[in-house]
Enzyme design. Structure first.
Site: not given
Length: 246
Positions: A9, A105-106
């Protein structure tokens, strides 16, 4: 044999990318927001300096400015976020072909087949943190566990720039004291309903038992109970790979 799953993350992703593009933003409290001209615009991301003032994601600009009058506001540049996301996932892909983006973003990584080459899940997580910090300029937090749900909870557990290992031996000590709302797929309405029944932690969900959770919330309650109990065999899928039809 247990799998080794990572959930990576990026910390304060939108704000981190903006600070790379404009290095002067690293020295001031700043936030990315949808409409800087509107007092009712929403904060999308903030840097660590803004966090120290209590600025929070999803609050309005006027609320954030009340906490931090000198807050620098930046409009989002989504094309940059896509570029950096692709670069980061390319690095992940050097360790396994099982990389499943969860959002921009993960990503989840199944590194079970890579341990003989790169070391333990924790070693891989620490190497990824170092490489992305040095090569991209962004910090990530990584959860390492035997399933996807616990890996996700692990990446949320400690930030920024941290590795948290959730094992069969420690998950009750680390995860069960957390609020029920921290469990994936427990929204605010569900959390309130559970709290009304005295179920206010992840451990309380597990201890409630499958049948009580199913009675309270139907099939979703049963699923939440399984997740809290460490039961999750969902695979990490390659980017673009969809579920098989049932």
């Amino acid at each position: 044999m247990d799998r080794t799953i990572l959930h990576c993350d990026c910390n304060s992703y939108f704000a981190s990318v903006e600070c790379i593009d404009r290095p002067e933003l690293k020295t001031v409290p700043m936030a990315v927001c949808g409409d800087p001209e509107s007092r009712h615009g929403i904060i999308l991301a903030k840097n660590e300096l803004a966090k120290r003032y209590g600025v929070q994601t999803a609050e309005t600009i006027w609320q954030a400015k009340k906490k931090c009058p000198q807050l620098t506001l930046v409009v989002p540049h989504h094309h940059l976020y896509e570029i950096y996301s692709e670069r980061i996932n390319q690095i992940y892909g050097q360790y396994t072909d099982l990389v499943e983006p969860f959002s921009i973003d993960e990503s989840w990584l199944d590194v079970s087949g890579s341990l003989h080459r790169f070391g333990s899940g924790e070693q891989i997580a620490n190497e990824l943190r170092r490489r992305i910090r040095e090569e991209i300029g962004i910090t990530i937090s990584v959860g390492v566990s035997f399933n996807k749900i616990f890996a996700k909870l692990g990446s949320d557990y400690k930030k920024p720039d941290a590795t948290t290992c959730i094992t069969r031996e420690n998950y009750q000590a680390i995860l069960w004291p957390l609020p029920a709302r921290d469990m994936m797929f427990v929204g605010s309405t569900t959390a309130e309903r559970l709290a009304g029944m005295g179920i206010d932690t992840i451990g309380a969900i597990a201890r409630a038992g499958r049948e009580q959770m199913k009675t309270l919330l139907g099939r979703s309650g049963e699923t939440i109970w399984e997740y809290a109990s460490g039961i999750d065999d969902s695979p990490v899928r390659r980017a673009g790979e969809s579920d098989q039809p049932k």
